[in-house]
Design an enzyme around this catalytic site. Structure first.
Site, PDB file in Angstrom:
ATOM      1  CE  LYS A   1      -3.554   2.550   2.626  1.00 20.94           C
ATOM      2  NZ  LYS A   1      -4.205   2.611   3.695  1.00 20.94           N
TER       3      LYS A   1
ATOM      4  NE  ARG B   1      15.527   9.748  20.673  1.00 18.76           N
ATOM      5  CZ  ARG B   1      15.086  10.652  20.737  1.00 18.76           C
ATOM      6  NH1 ARG B   1      14.051  11.011  19.937  1.00 18.76           N
ATOM      7  NH2 ARG B   1      15.555  11.846  21.300  1.00 18.76           N
TER       8      ARG B   1
ATOM      9  CG  HIS C   1      11.926  19.779  18.267  1.00 20.60           C
ATOM     10  ND1 HIS C   1      12.237  18.629  18.710  1.00 20.60           N
ATOM     11  CD2 HIS C   1      10.579  19.462  17.963  1.00 20.60           C
ATOM     12  CE1 HIS C   1      11.205  17.630  18.618  1.00 20.60           C
ATOM     13  NE2 HIS C   1      10.123  18.340  18.151  1.00 20.60           N
TER      14      HIS C   1
ATOM     15  CG  HIS D   1      16.314  15.028  25.901  1.00 20.45           C
ATOM     16  ND1 HIS D   1      14.861  14.815  26.199  1.00 20.45           N
ATOM     17  CD2 HIS D   1      15.875  14.851  24.288  1.00 20.45           C
ATOM     18  CE1 HIS D   1      14.004  14.318  25.377  1.00 20.45           C
ATOM     19  NE2 HIS D   1      14.493  14.402  24.272  1.00 20.45           N
TER      20      HIS D   1
ATOM     21  N   GLY E   1      22.772  19.295  19.673  1.00 22.02           N
ATOM     22  CA  GLY E   1      22.876  17.758  19.702  1.00 22.02           C
ATOM     23  C   GLY E   1      23.428  17.188  20.950  1.00 22.02           C
ATOM     24  CG  PHE E   2      26.091  17.526  23.511  1.00 24.08           C
ATOM     25  CD1 PHE E   2      26.515  16.372  24.159  1.00 24.08           C
ATOM     26  CD2 PHE E   2      26.554  18.150  22.204  1.00 24.08           C
ATOM     27  CE1 PHE E   2      27.550  15.768  23.492  1.00 24.08           C
ATOM     28  CE2 PHE E   2      27.563  17.164  21.715  1.00 24.08           C
ATOM     29  CZ  PHE E   2      28.089  16.253  22.286  1.00 24.08           C
TER      30      PHE E   2
ATOM     31  CG  ASP F   1      18.745  15.842  16.598  1.00 21.92           C
ATOM     32  OD1 ASP F   1      18.300  14.936  15.791  1.00 21.92           O
ATOM     33  OD2 ASP F   1      18.039  16.682  17.130  1.00 21.92           O
TER      34      ASP F   1
ATOM     35  CB  ILE G   1      27.470  22.010  22.483  1.00 21.68           C
ATOM     36  CG1 ILE G   1      28.053  23.114  23.582  1.00 21.68           C
ATOM     37  CG2 ILE G   1      28.134  21.338  21.418  1.00 21.68           C
ATOM     38  CD1 ILE G   1      29.226  23.943  22.872  1.00 21.68           C
TER      39      ILE G   1
HETATM   40  C1  ACO Z   1      15.374  15.193  18.624  1.00 18.95           C
HETATM   41  C2  ACO Z   1      15.620  16.456  19.559  1.00 18.95           C
HETATM   42  O1  ACO Z   1      14.627  17.320  19.430  1.00 18.95           O
HETATM   43  S1  ACO Z   1      16.378  16.325  20.967  1.00 18.95           S
HETATM   44  C3  ACO Z   1      16.857  17.801  21.457  1.00 18.95           C
HETATM   45  C4  ACO Z   1      17.655  18.530  20.220  1.00 18.95           C
HETATM   46  N1  ACO Z   1      18.080  19.928  20.606  1.00 18.95           N
HETATM   47  C5  ACO Z   1      19.484  20.370  20.849  1.00 18.95           C
HETATM   48  O2  ACO Z   1      20.467  19.354  20.655  1.00 18.95           O
HETATM   49  C6  ACO Z   1      19.765  21.717  21.066  1.00 18.95           C
HETATM   50  C7  ACO Z   1      20.800  21.792  22.362  1.00 18.95           C
HETATM   51  N2  ACO Z   1      20.089  21.431  23.498  1.00 18.95           N
HETATM   52  C8  ACO Z   1      19.231  22.325  24.347  1.00 18.95           C
HETATM   53  O3  ACO Z   1      19.051  23.426  24.078  1.00 18.95           O
HETATM   54  C9  ACO Z   1      18.769  21.802  25.451  1.00 18.95           C
HETATM   55  O4  ACO Z   1      19.350  20.847  26.122  1.00 18.95           O
HETATM   56  C10 ACO Z   1      17.282  21.387  25.227  1.00 18.95           C
HETATM   57  C11 ACO Z   1      16.312  22.320  24.323  1.00 18.95           C
HETATM   58  C12 ACO Z   1      17.167  20.070  24.349  1.00 18.95           C
HETATM   59  C13 ACO Z   1      16.487  21.016  26.332  1.00 18.95           C
HETATM   60  O5  ACO Z   1      16.252  22.275  27.022  1.00 18.95           O
HETATM   61  P1  ACO Z   1      16.028  22.416  28.817  1.00 18.95           P
HETATM   62  O6  ACO Z   1      15.353  21.542  29.223  1.00 18.95           O
HETATM   63  O7  ACO Z   1      15.820  23.832  28.902  1.00 18.95           O
HETATM   64  O8  ACO Z   1      17.565  22.199  29.412  1.00 18.95           O
HETATM   65  P2  ACO Z   1      18.110  21.848  30.651  1.00 18.95           P
HETATM   66  O9  ACO Z   1      17.072  22.341  31.836  1.00 18.95           O
HETATM   67  O10 ACO Z   1      18.653  20.541  30.852  1.00 18.95           O
HETATM   68  O11 ACO Z   1      19.330  23.050  30.752  1.00 18.95           O
HETATM   69  C14 ACO Z   1      20.135  23.200  31.990  1.00 18.95           C
HETATM   70  C15 ACO Z   1      21.272  24.020  31.856  1.00 18.95           C
HETATM   71  O12 ACO Z   1      22.195  23.148  30.912  1.00 18.95           O
HETATM   72  C16 ACO Z   1      22.445  24.186  29.905  1.00 18.95           C
HETATM   73  N3  ACO Z   1      22.415  23.385  28.631  1.00 18.95           N
HETATM   74  C17 ACO Z   1      21.429  22.454  28.309  1.00 18.95           C
HETATM   75  N4  ACO Z   1      21.646  22.017  26.873  1.00 18.95           N
HETATM   76  C18 ACO Z   1      22.816  22.533  26.464  1.00 18.95           C
HETATM   77  C19 ACO Z   1      23.844  22.289  25.551  1.00 18.95           C
HETATM   78  N5  ACO Z   1      23.594  21.833  24.501  1.00 18.95           N
HETATM   79  N6  ACO Z   1      24.939  23.076  25.294  1.00 18.95           N
HETATM   80  C20 ACO Z   1      25.120  23.936  26.328  1.00 18.95           C
HETATM   81  N7  ACO Z   1      24.356  24.145  27.436  1.00 18.95           N
HETATM   82  C21 ACO Z   1      23.490  23.348  27.854  1.00 18.95           C
HETATM   83  C22 ACO Z   1      21.326  25.065  29.836  1.00 18.95           C
HETATM   84  O13 ACO Z   1      21.670  26.253  29.158  1.00 18.95           O
HETATM   85  C23 ACO Z   1      21.091  25.294  31.211  1.00 18.95           C
HETATM   86  O14 ACO Z   1      21.900  26.345  31.730  1.00 18.95           O
HETATM   87  P3  ACO Z   1      21.422  27.296  32.935  1.00 18.95           P
HETATM   88  O15 ACO Z   1      21.246  26.449  34.112  1.00 18.95           O
HETATM   89  O16 ACO Z   1      22.875  28.013  32.966  1.00 18.95           O
HETATM   90  O17 ACO Z   1      20.518  28.177  32.129  1.00 18.95           O
HETATM   91  O1  OAA Z   2      11.150  15.127  23.375  1.00 20.80           O
HETATM   92  C1  OAA Z   2      11.884  16.066  23.016  1.00 20.80           C
HETATM   93  O2  OAA Z   2      11.637  17.063  23.535  1.00 20.80           O
HETATM   94  C2  OAA Z   2      12.549  16.290  21.897  1.00 20.80           C
HETATM   95  C3  OAA Z   2      12.831  14.695  21.312  1.00 20.80           C
HETATM   96  O3  OAA Z   2      13.919  14.098  21.524  1.00 20.80           O
HETATM   97  C4  OAA Z   2      12.321  14.224  20.056  1.00 20.80           C
HETATM   98  O4  OAA Z   2      11.135  14.821  19.755  1.00 20.80           O
HETATM   99  O5  OAA Z   2      12.569  13.104  19.667  1.00 20.80           O
END
Ligand code: ACO
Ligand code: OAA
Length: 374
Positions: free
Chosen positions: A71, A269, A221, A260, A257-258, A311, A255
């Protein structure tokens, strides 16, 4: 980020509804789709079985899978009017904007007239998304009008076939299949929640998915896999990775890709796609991207206790398969359509319009001054 606080802004840690589709981070790092552990699925089934599970509730038996694959294969063709629209989108457009427009245009040409058609609409989008993005990409970049119907059984192999005009190797086909499984569903993430909010107004499937694509596009995201590639492609070796990340962390750069929003210790994953990236590096014959990625992973954990999300190693894995960086997030769309559509259906099955409240922090009540006095 082992002491991550699941509260505060961004509705973090608050339940916004119920779902039977997946659990994320229930044991700190686990991920299940309809009760099945992600690793169990990635080791034992193909993406089409996962799509069937997510969209229809159970894993298919052999006959159901055969029928489903047939399908989906039959739904890969694009209407002429959609191809004409895709041909008019400039080559320098971001491919996620192409996905958004492609989804919306399909909703014009083949609207979901009633919710009785929701399964058909979801299957059509699942089959058509690789065609939409590859048709536009090949037309705008190579000047060719590709035939979007291949005889590949699996969507991942079909995507690579359209992109490169040749059947992928077994390894590449397997990695793409696995990647689609990893990205398929993730509870109330930002893009899925966008889709559910839209569904809660009793809107149509294409509107819900178009909105979800817009939310996935951002670098916090789905767009993070492209942003991760932009970082690692410039890293010469492990020492360069160390120096570059030290500078970025000192400047408090994000940074990509780091980290969550939900997982505290690791993203389940990551181990799977990291292992594929290592195998692809060996197959490719140049493991620099893999090595610098591993170095970034260690540095981020040592310095910030931040771990790779889904990611980060997708960047090197996709690159090794010859996929242009700007197509990374559209592949996420091709997979996550399953989760989005299933959430739309789940929302519809037990709906109340999603309409939270806000805490007002604005001006005290005041009177309008005549314009001359302002
Ligand atoms: C498939 C997906 O969508 S997975 C997510 C993909 N996104 C990314 O890789 C973008 C980079 N990561 C981020 O921006 C964040 O980690 C998110 C958006 C995924 C989650 O956001 P939050 O839940 O708000 O993050 P969290 O509460 O863990 O942050 C805690 C601290 O770590 C820091 N931090 C979190 N992620 C990162 C990062 N990737 N690089 C540097 N610092 C970071 C935050 O700035 C925060 O610092 P602060 O306390 O001084 O403000
Ligand atoms: O759950 C989230 O916040 C982001 C994520 O890892 C996804 O959508 O795969």
């Amino acid at each position: 980020m082992t002491d991550k606080k699941l509260s505060g802004a961004g509705l973090r840690g608050q339940s916004a509804g119920e779902t039977a589709l997946s659990t994320v981070g229930k044991s700190g790092s686990g991920l299940t789709y309809r009760g099945y552990d992600l690793k169990d699925l990635a080791d034992n089934v193909c993406f089409e079985e996962v799509a069937y599970l997510i969209l229809k509730g159970e894993l298919p038996n052999q006959q159901q899978l055969n029928e489903y694959v047939i399908k989906l294969k039959s739904l890969r063709g694009l209407p002429t009017a959609l191809k004409e629209v895709l041909e008019r989108i400039p080559a320098d457009t971001h491919p996620m904007d192409v996905m958004r427009t492609g989804c919306s245009m399909l909703g014009n040409l083949e609207p979901e007239h009633s919710f009785n058609e929701q399964n058909e609409a979801a299957d059509r989008l699942l089959a058509a998304f690789p065609s939409i993005i590859c048709y536009w990409y090949r037309f705008s970049h190579d000047g060719v009008r590709i035939e979007t119907e291949t005889d590949d059984e699996h969507i991942g192999a079909h995507f690579l076939h359209l992109l490169h005009s040749k059947k992928p190797s077994d390894l590449h086909a397997k990695v793409m299949d696995s990647s689609l499984i990893l990205y398929a569903e993730h509870e109330f993430n930002a893009s899925t929640f966008t889709g559910r909010v839209c569904a809660s107004t009793l809107s149509d499937m294409h509107s819900c998915v178009t909105g979800a694509i817009g939310s996935l596009r951002g670098p916090l995201h789905g767009g993070a896999n492209e942003a991760a590639m932009a970082l690692i492609e410039n890293l010469k070796d492990e020492q360069d990775a160390r120096d570059t990340l030290a500078g970025m962390l000192a400047r408090k750069d994000k940074i990509m890709g780091f980290g969550h929003a939900i997982y505290r210790e690791s993203d389940p994953r990551n181990a799977i796609i990291k292992s594929w990236s290592e195998q692809l590096a060996a197959d490719f014959g140049d493991d620099r991207l893999y090595r610098v990625s591993v170095a970034c992973e260690s540095i981020m954990w040592e310095q910030k206790k931040l771990f790779c999300n889904a990611d980060f190693f997708h960047a090197s894995a996709y690159h090794y398969m010859g996929i242009p960086t700007e197509l990374f997030t559209p592949i996420f769309v091709c997979s996550r359509l399953t989760g989005w559509a299933a959430h739309v259906m789940e929302q519809r099955s037990n709906n109340r319009i999603i309409r939270p409240s806000a805490d007002y922090v604005g001006e005290e009540p005041r009177r309008v001054k005549p314009i001359a006095e302002r």
